[in-house]
Design a protein around this motif. Sequence first.
Motif, short mmCIF file in Angstrom:
data_model
loop_
_atom_site.label_atom_id
_atom_site.label_comp_id
_atom_site.label_asym_id
_atom_site.label_seq_id
_atom_site.Cartn_x
_atom_site.Cartn_y
_atom_site.Cartn_z
N MET B 274 0.82 -1.21 0.00
CA MET B 274 0.00 0.00 0.00
C MET B 274 0.86 1.26 0.00
N ASP B 275 2.03 1.17 0.62
CA ASP B 275 2.91 2.33 0.68
C ASP B 275 3.60 2.62 -0.64
N SER B 276 3.88 1.58 -1.36
CA SER B 276 4.70 1.76 -2.57
C SER B 276 3.97 2.60 -3.60
N LYS B 277 4.78 3.22 -4.48
CA LYS B 277 4.20 4.14 -5.45
C LYS B 277 3.73 3.41 -6.70
N LYS B 278 4.13 2.19 -6.87
CA LYS B 278 3.76 1.47 -8.11
C LYS B 278 2.28 1.16 -8.12
N PRO B 279 1.62 1.37 -9.28
CA PRO B 279 0.19 1.03 -9.33
C PRO B 279 0.00 -0.49 -9.35
N ARG B 280 -1.08 -0.93 -8.68
CA ARG B 280 -1.34 -2.37 -8.63
C ARG B 280 -2.06 -2.86 -9.88
N LEU B 281 -2.42 -1.89 -10.69
CA LEU B 281 -3.20 -2.24 -11.86
C LEU B 281 -2.27 -2.36 -13.06
N ASP B 282 -2.34 -3.48 -13.74
CA ASP B 282 -1.54 -3.66 -14.94
C ASP B 282 -2.36 -3.15 -16.11
N ILE B 283 -1.98 -1.97 -16.59
CA ILE B 283 -2.84 -1.29 -17.57
C ILE B 283 -2.99 -2.12 -18.85
N THR B 284 -1.88 -2.61 -19.34
CA THR B 284 -1.93 -3.36 -20.62
C THR B 284 -2.84 -4.58 -20.50
N LYS B 285 -2.71 -5.24 -19.40
CA LYS B 285 -3.52 -6.47 -19.23
C LYS B 285 -5.00 -6.12 -19.19
N ALA B 286 -5.29 -5.07 -18.48
CA ALA B 286 -6.69 -4.67 -18.34
C ALA B 286 -7.28 -4.25 -19.68
N VAL B 287 -6.46 -3.50 -20.45
CA VAL B 287 -6.96 -3.04 -21.75
C VAL B 287 -7.20 -4.22 -22.67
N ASN B 288 -6.25 -5.16 -22.65
CA ASN B 288 -6.42 -6.34 -23.52
C ASN B 288 -7.67 -7.11 -23.17
N LYS B 289 -7.89 -7.23 -21.89
CA LYS B 289 -9.06 -7.99 -21.44
C LYS B 289 -10.35 -7.33 -21.93
N GLN B 290 -10.38 -6.00 -21.78
CA GLN B 290 -11.57 -5.28 -22.20
C GLN B 290 -11.80 -5.41 -23.70
N MET B 291 -10.71 -5.33 -24.46
CA MET B 291 -10.84 -5.44 -25.91
C MET B 291 -11.35 -6.81 -26.32
#
Lengths: 304, 344
Positions: B274-291
């Motif tokens: 929770m402290d780290s700055k990296k987003p937990r969301l993998d944008i590319t994966k999410a976009v591919n899934k939606q497509m």
Amino acid sequence: SKAQSQAKTRRSKRFLQSRQPKLTEDQKSSMIIRGGNTSQTVSQALKDVYALKKPNAVLYKRKNMVRPFDDSTALEFFSKKSDCSLFLFGSHNKKRPNNLIFGRMFDFHVLDMFELGIERFVSLRDVKTDTCPEGTKPLLVFAGELFETDREHQRLRSLLTDFFCGPRVSAVRLAGLEHVLHFTALEGKIYMRSYKVLLKKSGCRTPRIQLQDMGPSFDFVMRRNHMASDDLYKTAHRQPRGVKPKKKKNISHDAFGTRLGRLHMQKQDLDKLQTRKMKGLRKRRGEQTAETAAAAAKAPRTDE
Amino acid sequence: MASCSVEDVLTKAERDEAEKLKGITVNKELDLEFDPGNLLAFDKNRIDTREFKDNKREDFLRSLARDNTQLLINEVWKLPTERVEEIIVAKLPDPTTSLPREKPAPKPKPPTKWEQFAKLKGIQKKKKTNLVWDEVHKEWRRRWGYKRAKDDTKEWLIEVPENADPSEDQFAKRNKAKKERVAKNEYNRLKNIARAQKIKVPGMGLAPTPRQSKAELAQAVNVAKISTASVGKFQDNLPKEKTPKNTGKKRKFQPLIGDFSSEKQKQLDLLKVMDSKKPRLDITKAVNKQMREEDRDSAQKSKKGFGKKGRRGNMSGKGKGKAGGKGKAKKGKGQKPHMKQGKR
């Protein structure tokens, strides 16, 4: 096996197991089939052969519209259902009158088939003598050099042996050798005769033979045939490994009947052989001088 | 005079011997080939066709047969004999003519798991007696089977062991153990058979039985659906088929009061993430899934459009309902803001 897993009762499982391939096989059963149209001769002939092969044969008396040389699937189906590897098919038509087809199967597929036409037939009924009891192992005799020289005749000889030879026995009762089947091959024709053997007294232990006409006698003429290819024939003869007993090597018998074997040794220096030490015979020092003295004393005496 | 009579006696003896053997001797140009094991003889001699005329044929054949049979009988009489129950019997050697087999040779069965192990370890089979002395009953009883010597299920008195629950039924426990052993043995036997015949044993519930219940059939259908290379991702549903919602891995929860140190470690890791700055969301994966989702839905729509134009009204309603449901269900990591919600 798959068929055995389908067996639901122990009895059916035993039945299926008895039909499985075995190391040493039991006697072959034969099926005697009546074809589409049969004459009186052929029907009687089929009945007579059935009588000869009685316990191990099935006779299909109803007409079966089968042409073995064109399509052998019906025969193979019958063979699979009745577990018979030998068959005799009888038919009659204008082109091939009084036709008998002798055949055998391997793995429920046709191996060899020989078509023989009956020219002359004398049935069991017409010859009024006593017949042998059912299931006697007949003596088989083949005569004629054609059975040796001609390839088709050789195969036919093998087929007839297979058909008529009977069960495989380890010992036979000497008085029970009553039936002999004699096949003569001459000029493309096969003469099959069946006799009852009468053992008469002769001067020595072996009896003198007299033959009495019995049983069916056929005059066959060779017609078509279907012989198996050489490699299929060879495969059919292949025996599994357990059958032949392993020969024990290095055992020989000499003239007196003693059993001998050979031992192979390395080369030995006979001077340095380790033999038994007989301590009592060893020369001791005192005796040694006495012996030499005695030897010396003897020597001059002989010289004199 | 004496010598004459001796000679006479000798010649007379010779003649007698010849007479005796006359009965059984047969003269042939070539010797016959014999196979006493099959009681078979083969005569290679040439048959004189002149003697083979119609009227004399039977006699000729009979005499030929008589000669050949005599020779065969002579061969058989030379074999060693023994007396079996007052009957003289000749022992036949093995047949020399090779005849084809009826069926091909049986293939040797592959060894079972135990047999392989025994061979590896060098364990020999020890022959055991069928009957064992039973001290309790004071009689000889079978080693195994009906009324066997040591049958622990048949005891009338069982002592409750110290560490066992006093209210436990020891008799029932023994019976149950026996049933389990029997079932395990049967299972192993069937596995051996399956291994021997290389039959693939299907998993639980999928072996075809004659009467399958609705649930079993449904399970079989589901298993078939996911048996593709992409584990059923691209398999369309049948018109009235519902995708099973409870598939996927079952989450295993740790017990409430378990390992304290591991629990502490897990919670510290969570805080670090929770402290780290990296987003937990993998944008590319999410976009591919939606497509992918969009593609699938558009493909379905075009198919349905071609087929059932009249029912589009109904369809849209259904689509909406489904979309809403789908939107709500997908929560968690891969979710991104909905771009298209109503148009399904």
